[in-house]
Design an enzyme around this catalytic site. Structure first.
Site, PDB file in Angstrom:
ATOM      1  N   ASP A   1     -30.524 148.188  11.604  1.00 52.30           N
ATOM      2  CA  ASP A   1     -30.498 149.008  12.557  1.00 52.30           C
ATOM      3  C   ASP A   1     -30.870 150.748  12.631  1.00 52.30           C
ATOM      4  O   ASP A   1     -31.104 151.626  14.654  1.00 52.30           O
ATOM      5  CB  ASP A   1     -29.029 148.676  12.561  1.00 52.30           C
ATOM      6  CG  ASP A   1     -28.440 147.838  13.021  1.00 52.30           C
ATOM      7  OD1 ASP A   1     -29.644 147.054  13.874  1.00 52.30           O
ATOM      8  OD2 ASP A   1     -27.170 147.297  12.139  1.00 52.30           O
TER       9      ASP A   1
ATOM     10  N   SER B   1     -26.934 139.241   4.524  1.00 53.94           N
ATOM     11  CA  SER B   1     -26.395 137.769   5.119  1.00 53.94           C
ATOM     12  C   SER B   1     -25.549 138.236   6.399  1.00 53.94           C
ATOM     13  O   SER B   1     -24.441 138.432   6.085  1.00 53.94           O
ATOM     14  CB  SER B   1     -25.991 136.461   3.846  1.00 53.94           C
ATOM     15  OG  SER B   1     -26.780 136.300   2.780  1.00 53.94           O
TER      16      SER B   1
ATOM     17  N   ARG C   1     -34.465 150.719  12.609  1.00 50.35           N
ATOM     18  CA  ARG C   1     -35.364 150.257  13.910  1.00 50.35           C
ATOM     19  C   ARG C   1     -34.987 152.031  14.963  1.00 50.35           C
ATOM     20  O   ARG C   1     -35.662 152.004  15.381  1.00 50.35           O
ATOM     21  CB  ARG C   1     -34.603 149.331  14.796  1.00 50.35           C
ATOM     22  CG  ARG C   1     -35.219 147.861  14.456  1.00 50.35           C
ATOM     23  CD  ARG C   1     -34.480 146.847  15.119  1.00 50.35           C
ATOM     24  NE  ARG C   1     -34.349 145.516  14.234  1.00 50.35           N
ATOM     25  CZ  ARG C   1     -33.675 144.427  14.224  1.00 50.35           C
ATOM     26  NH1 ARG C   1     -32.638 144.305  14.064  1.00 50.35           N
ATOM     27  NH2 ARG C   1     -34.813 143.568  14.318  1.00 50.35           N
TER      28      ARG C   1
ATOM     29  N   ALA D   1     -33.690 134.219  -2.226  1.00 53.18           N
ATOM     30  CA  ALA D   1     -34.425 134.992  -3.072  1.00 53.18           C
ATOM     31  C   ALA D   1     -36.124 134.103  -2.153  1.00 53.18           C
ATOM     32  O   ALA D   1     -37.647 135.235  -2.560  1.00 53.18           O
ATOM     33  CB  ALA D   1     -35.130 135.444  -4.770  1.00 53.18           C
TER      34      ALA D   1
ATOM     35  N   HIS E   1     -23.152 145.209  12.859  1.00 49.39           N
ATOM     36  CA  HIS E   1     -24.493 144.742  12.457  1.00 49.39           C
ATOM     37  C   HIS E   1     -24.738 143.606  13.122  1.00 49.39           C
ATOM     38  O   HIS E   1     -25.720 142.451  13.122  1.00 49.39           O
ATOM     39  CB  HIS E   1     -24.669 144.690  11.134  1.00 49.39           C
ATOM     40  CG  HIS E   1     -26.040 144.310  10.394  1.00 49.39           C
ATOM     41  ND1 HIS E   1     -27.563 144.777  10.859  1.00 49.39           N
ATOM     42  CD2 HIS E   1     -26.775 143.093  10.054  1.00 49.39           C
ATOM     43  CE1 HIS E   1     -28.220 144.620  10.417  1.00 49.39           C
ATOM     44  NE2 HIS E   1     -28.768 143.592   9.757  1.00 49.39           N
TER      45      HIS E   1
ATOM     46  N   MET F   1     -36.442 143.971   7.378  1.00 48.19           N
ATOM     47  CA  MET F   1     -34.995 143.580   7.141  1.00 48.19           C
ATOM     48  C   MET F   1     -35.668 143.852   4.816  1.00 48.19           C
ATOM     49  O   MET F   1     -34.965 144.687   4.691  1.00 48.19           O
ATOM     50  CB  MET F   1     -34.112 141.999   7.303  1.00 48.19           C
ATOM     51  CG  MET F   1     -32.481 141.790   6.420  1.00 48.19           C
ATOM     52  SD  MET F   1     -31.634 143.437   7.049  1.00 48.19           S
ATOM     53  CE  MET F   1     -31.400 144.127   5.937  1.00 48.19           C
TER      54      MET F   1
ATOM     55  N   ARG G   1     -25.461 135.880  16.200  1.00 48.65           N
ATOM     56  CA  ARG G   1     -25.499 135.621  14.488  1.00 48.65           C
ATOM     57  C   ARG G   1     -24.533 134.593  14.437  1.00 48.65           C
ATOM     58  O   ARG G   1     -24.694 134.181  13.298  1.00 48.65           O
ATOM     59  CB  ARG G   1     -25.325 137.031  14.435  1.00 48.65           C
ATOM     60  CG  ARG G   1     -26.764 138.243  14.301  1.00 48.65           C
ATOM     61  CD  ARG G   1     -26.316 139.459  13.543  1.00 48.65           C
ATOM     62  NE  ARG G   1     -27.584 140.186  12.991  1.00 48.65           N
ATOM     63  CZ  ARG G   1     -27.843 140.743  13.852  1.00 48.65           C
ATOM     64  NH1 ARG G   1     -27.870 141.218  15.212  1.00 48.65           N
ATOM     65  NH2 ARG G   1     -29.033 141.582  13.899  1.00 48.65           N
TER      66      ARG G   1
END
Length: 331
Positions: free
Chosen positions: A151, A119, A154, A9, A179, A230, A88
């Site tokens: 995704d 994550s 976008r 957080a 992803h 995000m 990633r």
């Protein structure tokens, strides 16, 4: 009473995501957890005059268990962000270990919670989560989601720009697969209401949806990755889950899920040979009530994209499962 948890957080995604959840009338209790700064973030948010009561926890004194206990929904943006030149995949060992630890806590003190994994790499962290939950005997595929909504957000934005629409949110643009990079498959042939994508812009548009994260990393010049967009995407998906829990009907959003544990998912599992794939999910009180098959009426171009996605996903999924069973030894 609905208890929501944000694990991670204090980070770049976690803070704006926590703010959005604090503002939501669907949340009564908001528990924040991270390795640093959470009491301060929680106190800051607690001064906002909306419904949710906010608490912040650190790892000391079993803070993770206290934060997660009896949660209805747990959103996990925890991990380190991508830096320029990083894929990633480069994040894998660090973030995979973080997610594994958090899911172990959730399995113990909130076994029935809806778990939303942000994550990265999601293609691997969701299989890790599934394996941990299986090992603990509490795996419910209908309650585990990989959040791929960014995704979709976008794709909505970029298609709206090409189609001359005022806002992307008035479009439904299915984005399926995974992803990361080529595992992300935008199905522009299924945009509703229909938008014509000129042939000379198609490849660039696909690439932009697949690698939009790189655009943000480059624009931030080494100072971060996609955090605000995000956070919005994570909240959008979480809000749909929360509304579905309360009985609202007709809520559909693609998510990266364990196919064979969700009604309708077996069709996509057979078509792809994969256990996990992002497909449009109809949400309900039990979580993922139904998976739709988005691959039935796709174009030849889209079939090519799906083939590349399946190949990449197979490796990503296997990597996650292998990590769950054989995590690297800490030095």
């Amino acid at each position: 009473m609905v208890k929501a948890v944000v694990a991670g957080a204090s980070g770049g995604i976690g803070q704006p995501l926590s703010l959005l959840l604090k503002l939501s009338p669907l949340v009564d209790e908001l528990a924040l957890y991270d390795v640093v700064n959470t009491p301060g973030v929680a106190t800051d948010l607690s001064h906002i005059s909306s419904t949710a009561k906010v608490t912040g926890y650190l790892p000391k004194d079993e803070g993770g268990k206290a934060a997660f206990k009896d949660a209805d929904i747990i959103v996990i943006p925890a991990g380190i962000p991508r830096k320029p030149g990083m894929t990633r995949d480069d994040l894998f060992n660090i973030n995979a270990g973080i997610v594994k630890g958090l899911i172990e806590i959730a399995a113990e003190v909130a076994p029935k919670a809806f778990i939303l994994v942000i994550s990265n790499p999601v293609n691997s962290t969701v299989p890790i989560a599934a394996e941990v939950l299986k090992a603990k005997g509490v795996f419910n595929p209908q309650r585990l989601f990989g959040v791929t909504t960014l995704d979709i957000v976008r794709a909505e934005t970029f298609v709206a720009e090409i189609g001359g629409k005022k806002t992307g949110s008035e479009l439904t643009v299915p984005v399926v697969g995974g992803h990361s990079g080529e595992t992300i498959v935008p199905l522009f042939s299924q945009v509703s209401p229909s938008v014509a994508i000129p042939d000379d812009k198609y490849d660039a548009l696909v690439n932009r949806v697949q690698f939009g994260g790189d655009e943000v990393v480059k624009a931030k010049d080494g100072a971060g990755s996609a955090t605000l967009s995000m956070a919005y995407a994570g909240f959008r998906f979480a809000e749909k889950v929360l509304k579905a829990i309360k009985g609202e009907k007709g809520l559909v959003e693609p998510s990266f899920v364990y196919l064979n544990g969700i009604p309708g998912g077996d069709v996509v599992a057979k078509a792809t040979g994969l256990d996990f794939f992002s497909v449009p999910i109809e949400l309900g009180p039990n979580g993922a009530e139904k998976a739709s098959n988005p691959l039935a009426n796709i174009t030849e171009k889209e079939k090519t994209l799906v083939e590349a996605a399946v190949k990449g996903l197979k490796t990503n999924i296997e990597k996650g499962i292998s990590f769950a069973h054989n995590p690297p030894q800490k030095l």
